[in-house]
Write a protein that holds these residues in place. Structure first.
Motif, PDB file in Angstrom:
ATOM      1  N   LEU A 109      19.539  71.095  67.016  1.00  0.00           N
ATOM      2  CA  LEU A 109      20.271  72.177  67.677  1.00  0.00           C
ATOM      3  C   LEU A 109      21.766  71.930  67.567  1.00  0.00           C
ATOM      4  CD1 LEU A 109      20.284  74.686  69.605  1.00  0.00           C
ATOM      5  CD2 LEU A 109      20.291  73.058  71.503  1.00  0.00           C
ATOM      6  N   GLY A 110      22.489  72.913  67.055  1.00  0.00           N
ATOM      7  CA  GLY A 110      23.940  72.874  67.101  1.00  0.00           C
ATOM      8  C   GLY A 110      24.635  72.156  65.968  1.00  0.00           C
ATOM      9  N   LYS A 111      23.893  71.767  64.916  1.00  0.00           N
ATOM     10  CA  LYS A 111      24.569  70.983  63.879  1.00  0.00           C
ATOM     11  C   LYS A 111      25.607  71.805  63.118  1.00  0.00           C
ATOM     12  CE  LYS A 111      20.661  71.344  60.611  1.00  0.00           C
ATOM     13  NZ  LYS A 111      19.674  71.909  61.571  1.00  0.00           N
ATOM     14  N   THR A 112      25.350  73.101  62.921  1.00  0.00           N
ATOM     15  CA  THR A 112      26.331  73.914  62.201  1.00  0.00           C
ATOM     16  C   THR A 112      27.564  74.176  63.062  1.00  0.00           C
ATOM     17  OG1 THR A 112      24.593  74.952  60.883  1.00  0.00           O
ATOM     18  CG2 THR A 112      26.704  76.084  60.985  1.00  0.00           C
ATOM     19  N   THR A 113      27.367  74.478  64.341  1.00  0.00           N
ATOM     20  CA  THR A 113      28.515  74.643  65.239  1.00  0.00           C
ATOM     21  C   THR A 113      29.298  73.340  65.335  1.00  0.00           C
ATOM     22  OG1 THR A 113      27.396  76.346  66.538  1.00  0.00           O
ATOM     23  CG2 THR A 113      29.210  75.183  67.600  1.00  0.00           C
ATOM     24  N   HIS A 114      28.576  72.227  65.427  1.00  0.00           N
ATOM     25  CA  HIS A 114      29.224  70.915  65.466  1.00  0.00           C
ATOM     26  C   HIS A 114      30.048  70.695  64.196  1.00  0.00           C
ATOM     27  CE1 HIS A 114      29.205  66.676  67.023  1.00  0.00           C
ATOM     28  NE2 HIS A 114      29.602  66.473  65.785  1.00  0.00           N
ATOM     29  N   LYS A 115      29.479  71.067  63.060  1.00  0.00           N
ATOM     30  CA  LYS A 115      30.187  70.931  61.780  1.00  0.00           C
ATOM     31  C   LYS A 115      31.473  71.745  61.780  1.00  0.00           C
ATOM     32  CE  LYS A 115      29.202  73.827  58.759  1.00  0.00           C
ATOM     33  NZ  LYS A 115      28.433  74.719  57.870  1.00  0.00           N
ATOM     34  N   GLU A 116      31.402  72.988  62.258  1.00  0.00           N
ATOM     35  CA  GLU A 116      32.583  73.847  62.266  1.00  0.00           C
ATOM     36  C   GLU A 116      33.648  73.322  63.223  1.00  0.00           C
ATOM     37  OE1 GLU A 116      33.145  76.236  60.198  1.00  0.00           O
ATOM     38  OE2 GLU A 116      31.166  76.170  59.265  1.00  0.00           O
ATOM     39  N   LEU A 117      33.219  72.784  64.358  1.00  0.00           N
ATOM     40  CA  LEU A 117      34.176  72.191  65.294  1.00  0.00           C
ATOM     41  C   LEU A 117      34.840  70.961  64.685  1.00  0.00           C
ATOM     42  CD1 LEU A 117      32.124  72.494  68.603  1.00  0.00           C
ATOM     43  CD2 LEU A 117      34.280  73.659  68.099  1.00  0.00           C
ATOM     44  N   LEU A 118      34.046  70.117  64.032  1.00  0.00           N
ATOM     45  CA  LEU A 118      34.613  68.938  63.378  1.00  0.00           C
ATOM     46  C   LEU A 118      35.597  69.326  62.284  1.00  0.00           C
ATOM     47  CD1 LEU A 118      31.776  66.278  62.951  1.00  0.00           C
ATOM     48  CD2 LEU A 118      33.989  65.962  64.063  1.00  0.00           C
ATOM     49  N   LEU A 119      35.270  70.375  61.539  1.00  0.00           N
ATOM     50  CA  LEU A 119      36.176  70.838  60.490  1.00  0.00           C
ATOM     51  C   LEU A 119      37.512  71.261  61.085  1.00  0.00           C
ATOM     52  CD1 LEU A 119      36.807  71.697  57.575  1.00  0.00           C
ATOM     53  CD2 LEU A 119      35.695  73.891  58.073  1.00  0.00           C
ATOM     54  N   ALA A 120      37.460  72.031  62.166  1.00  0.00           N
ATOM     55  CA  ALA A 120      38.699  72.475  62.805  1.00  0.00           C
ATOM     56  C   ALA A 120      39.490  71.292  63.353  1.00  0.00           C
ATOM     57  CB  ALA A 120      38.373  73.464  63.924  1.00  0.00           C
ATOM     58  N   LEU A 121      38.796  70.330  63.942  1.00  0.00           N
ATOM     59  CA  LEU A 121      39.475  69.169  64.519  1.00  0.00           C
ATOM     60  C   LEU A 121      40.043  68.247  63.446  1.00  0.00           C
ATOM     61  CD1 LEU A 121      36.917  68.375  67.352  1.00  0.00           C
ATOM     62  CD2 LEU A 121      39.285  69.103  67.698  1.00  0.00           C
ATOM     63  N   CYS A 122      39.235  67.943  62.438  1.00  0.00           N
ATOM     64  CA  CYS A 122      39.681  67.005  61.404  1.00  0.00           C
ATOM     65  C   CYS A 122      40.768  67.598  60.516  1.00  0.00           C
ATOM     66  CB  CYS A 122      38.494  66.547  60.565  1.00  0.00           C
ATOM     67  SG  CYS A 122      37.357  65.460  61.464  1.00  0.00           S
ATOM     68  N   SER A 123      40.883  68.918  60.503  1.00  0.00           N
ATOM     69  CA  SER A 123      41.972  69.552  59.757  1.00  0.00           C
ATOM     70  C   SER A 123      43.326  69.209  60.361  1.00  0.00           C
ATOM     71  CB  SER A 123      41.778  71.072  59.733  1.00  0.00           C
ATOM     72  OG  SER A 123      40.625  71.420  58.989  1.00  0.00           O
ATOM     73  N   GLN A 124      43.316  68.708  61.599  1.00  0.00           N
ATOM     74  CA  GLN A 124      44.564  68.290  62.234  1.00  0.00           C
ATOM     75  C   GLN A 124      45.099  66.994  61.633  1.00  0.00           C
ATOM     76  OE1 GLN A 124      45.916  70.448  64.644  1.00  0.00           O
ATOM     77  NE2 GLN A 124      44.185  71.634  63.840  1.00  0.00           N
ATOM     78  N   ARG A 125      44.243  66.244  60.944  1.00  0.00           N
ATOM     79  CA  ARG A 125      44.679  64.973  60.353  1.00  0.00           C
ATOM     80  C   ARG A 125      44.897  65.081  58.845  1.00  0.00           C
ATOM     81  NH1 ARG A 125      40.128  61.839  58.332  1.00  0.00           N
ATOM     82  NH2 ARG A 125      41.188  59.891  58.831  1.00  0.00           N
ATOM     83  N   GLY A 126      44.784  66.293  58.310  1.00  0.00           N
ATOM     84  CA  GLY A 126      44.982  66.504  56.883  1.00  0.00           C
ATOM     85  C   GLY A 126      43.940  67.448  56.326  1.00  0.00           C
ATOM     86  N   PRO A 127      43.995  67.746  55.030  1.00  0.00           N
ATOM     87  CA  PRO A 127      43.029  68.668  54.429  1.00  0.00           C
ATOM     88  C   PRO A 127      41.593  68.214  54.668  1.00  0.00           C
ATOM     89  CG  PRO A 127      44.817  68.202  52.900  1.00  0.00           C
ATOM     90  CD  PRO A 127      44.989  67.255  54.051  1.00  0.00           C
ATOM     91  N   LYS A 153      40.915  65.071  52.757  1.00  0.00           N
ATOM     92  CA  LYS A 153      40.962  63.753  53.401  1.00  0.00           C
ATOM     93  C   LYS A 153      39.675  63.481  54.173  1.00  0.00           C
ATOM     94  CE  LYS A 153      43.875  60.937  56.459  1.00  0.00           C
ATOM     95  NZ  LYS A 153      45.114  60.923  57.292  1.00  0.00           N
ATOM     96  N   THR A 154      39.092  64.551  54.729  1.00  0.00           N
ATOM     97  CA  THR A 154      37.839  64.439  55.476  1.00  0.00           C
ATOM     98  C   THR A 154      36.831  65.427  54.909  1.00  0.00           C
ATOM     99  OG1 THR A 154      39.145  64.002  57.473  1.00  0.00           O
ATOM    100  CG2 THR A 154      36.795  64.438  57.766  1.00  0.00           C
ATOM    101  N   VAL A 155      35.594  64.970  54.720  1.00  0.00           N
ATOM    102  CA  VAL A 155      34.516  65.827  54.235  1.00  0.00           C
ATOM    103  C   VAL A 155      33.377  65.759  55.250  1.00  0.00           C
ATOM    104  CG1 VAL A 155      32.888  66.304  52.373  1.00  0.00           C
ATOM    105  CG2 VAL A 155      35.157  65.374  51.840  1.00  0.00           C
ATOM    106  N   ILE A 156      32.961  66.922  55.756  1.00  0.00           N
ATOM    107  CA  ILE A 156      31.883  66.985  56.741  1.00  0.00           C
ATOM    108  C   ILE A 156      30.671  67.626  56.083  1.00  0.00           C
ATOM    109  CG2 ILE A 156      31.176  67.825  59.004  1.00  0.00           C
ATOM    110  CD1 ILE A 156      34.764  68.038  58.565  1.00  0.00           C
ATOM    111  N   LEU A 157      29.575  66.889  56.019  1.00  0.00           N
ATOM    112  CA  LEU A 157      28.377  67.339  55.323  1.00  0.00           C
ATOM    113  C   LEU A 157      27.238  67.543  56.318  1.00  0.00           C
ATOM    114  CD1 LEU A 157      28.534  64.875  52.290  1.00  0.00           C
ATOM    115  CD2 LEU A 157      29.322  67.252  52.362  1.00  0.00           C
ATOM    116  N   GLU A 158      26.701  68.746  56.339  1.00  0.00           N
ATOM    117  CA  GLU A 158      25.545  69.064  57.184  1.00  0.00           C
ATOM    118  C   GLU A 158      24.273  68.863  56.374  1.00  0.00           C
ATOM    119  OE1 GLU A 158      23.443  73.037  59.058  1.00  0.00           O
ATOM    120  OE2 GLU A 158      25.628  72.997  58.894  1.00  0.00           O
ATOM    121  N   LEU A 159      23.338  68.080  56.910  1.00  0.00           N
ATOM    122  CA  LEU A 159      22.089  67.792  56.219  1.00  0.00           C
ATOM    123  C   LEU A 159      20.928  68.389  57.013  1.00  0.00           C
ATOM    124  CD1 LEU A 159      22.663  64.028  55.258  1.00  0.00           C
ATOM    125  CD2 LEU A 159      23.593  66.098  54.201  1.00  0.00           C
TER     126      LEU A 159
END
Length: 458
Positions: A109-127, A153-159
């Motif tokens: 439950l929530g892995k895609t929403t979690h992925k999108e949140l991480l993407l938005a957050l990690c974009s603060q530290r670079g591409p 700089k950060t890659v978030i992979l949903e499996l």
């Protein structure tokens, strides 16, 4: 990205044409081809990608990967198996990465929403770059890896998995530096049998970590022992630990069921007000916050990003219907029992004149499908839903134990007709079901009537 000429030297294939040019993206979907794309022609059960090589060329593809040479004036890489070639290409590409932090996540439950949140957050530290849409199986993961920008700089992979032994292949390809299982609940039971098996299989995401890799452990999940056992060879970090805490008693929902909560990051309390419906969204936000904070994103940045992040398409996205002023919550992207229960609870928490649930089947539940669909009516009654509109093979089960007004429809046209008669100011409609129901098409039909996203009308 790896030069096509280098790729041709590394993997078995035959070349036709000049491969010296650059490319911008890789896709197996001719509808997604854009100038600079590499188009992978894959034969399928219903359509053959080779029939669309001409179309790909017209749209600007610079190369086609094919299993048989096509009479089209475009450079071609001829391979024995386009699917397997794509996976091997991704393995080679992943091995070349340097200077990237790779986060892999899975869960029920929530892995895609979690992925999108991480993407938005990690974009603060670079591409940063994340799995697009539902590209979470082996082919989707391969295409994701092949499209990661060089400067990410950060890659978030949903499996995502639905069968036993799938995770091992995905995790081996991903080679994450950080891995996380969001939670374990009943889903894909036709292939994964039961919760114990789900926990065991999803926890294999940790086994791809090296001894220097970091496993985040949701120590409030019932299957924490499995998480710990599967990650014993690497570094472990409890999600809820000293100086990092989600204050459950602080969670409050407003009239839209948007949550405000307090969390501690490194001992300091922070209050966040989410712009997405559902108490269950708090767990996603907190976990993403902890991971991002430990990667160097500041607490101020985290609070700002979480407080402004909007729901993505098909996941609790709110629309306002201009003719009726009814609110439509699109949660049609997918469904399993826990996700359905969470959606119903969210609708029940909203303050409005009338609450309508449109539900489709929850797919891949195996022998327990009837039981879980019967629970829909129970949950809807428990949370004060006024009207239940059900469709799909298990619609009879879905309405069986519902105490309010209910109706079964057998196609989208009848569903939309029934729904149109219910739309009025003060009404909130929640649309929820597995992707196989195609309830997103019903949402699109409503959106086509000049429906506006909530953020456009606030």
């Amino acid at each position: 990205m790896i030069a096509l000429s280098e790729l041709a030297r590394q993997l078995p294939c035959t070349i036709s044409g000049d491969l010296s040019g650059d490319y911008q993206s890789v896709t197996q979907d001719s509808r997604r081809v854009s100038p600079g794309s590499v188009y992978i022609a894959m034969p399928g059960a219903r359509v053959d990608g080779h029939d669309y090589v001409v179309d790909a060329k017209i749209k600007g593809a610079v190369c086609a990967i094919v299993e048989r040479q096509c009479a089209v004036d475009i450079p071609q890489i001829i391979v024995e198996d386009a699917y397997q070639f794509t996976v091997e290409w991704a393995k080679y590409a992943r091995a070349q990465w340097q200077g990237k932090t790779v986060i892999a996540l899975t869960g029920s439950l929530g892995k895609t929403t979690h992925k999108e949140l991480l993407l938005a957050l990690c974009s603060q530290r670079g591409p940063a770059y994340a799995t697009p849409g539902n590209y979470n199986n082996l082919l989707g993961l391969s295409l994701t890896i092949l499209n990661v920008p060089a400067n990410a700089k950060t890659v978030i992979l949903e499996l995502g998995i639905s069968e036993i032994d799938e995770m091992a292949s995905l995790a081996t390809l991903a080679q994450p530096d950080i891995a996380y299982v969001t939670n374990i609940h009943p889903c894909h039971l036709s292939g994964l049998k039961d919760e114990t098996t789900i926990a065991k299989e999803k926890s294999k995401i940790y086994q791809s970590l090296t001894e220097d890799g970091l496993a985040y452990i949701n120590n409030l999940d019932d299957h924490v022992d499995q998480f710990v056992a599967s990650s014993g060879h690497c570094k472990q970090q409890l999600l809820h630990a000293a100086n990092f805490e989600l204050n459950q008693s602080s969670i409050k929902l407003d009239h839209r069921a948007h949550a405000t909560f307090t969390m501690k990051l490194d001992g300091k309390a922070h209050t966040v007000s989410l712009q997405m419906p559902g108490k269950h969204m708090v767990d996603n936000a907190y976990a993403a916050a902890v991971i991002a904070y430990r990667l160097g994103v500041s607490s101020d940045q985290i609070v700002s990003v979480l407080s402004n992040h909007r729901a993505t398409s098909g996941r609790m996205q709110r629309y306002v219907h201009p003719q009726s002023q009814a609110h439509i919550i699109d949660d049609s992207y997918n469904a399993n029992p826990r996700a359905m229960e969470a959606a119903i609870a969210s609708l029940g928490a909203m303050q409005c004149a009338r609450k309508i649930l449109v539900c489709g089947d929850m797919a891949e539940l195996g022998d327990s499908a009837t039981y879980w669909h019967t629970k829909i009516g129970e949950w809807a009654t428990q949370h004060g839903i006024d009207y239940l509109l059900a469709t799909g093979a298990f619609a009879d089960s879905a309405v069986m134990k519902f105490d309010g007004t209910k109706r079964i429809v057998h196609n989208h046209a009848d569903l939309l007709s029934a729904l149109q008669h219910q739309l009025a100011e003060g009404v909130v409609v929640m649309i929820k079901g597995s992707r196989s129901n195609h309830l997103d098409r019903c949402v699109q039909a409503l959106v086509a009537e000049k429906t506006k996203k909530e953020q456009e009308v606030q």
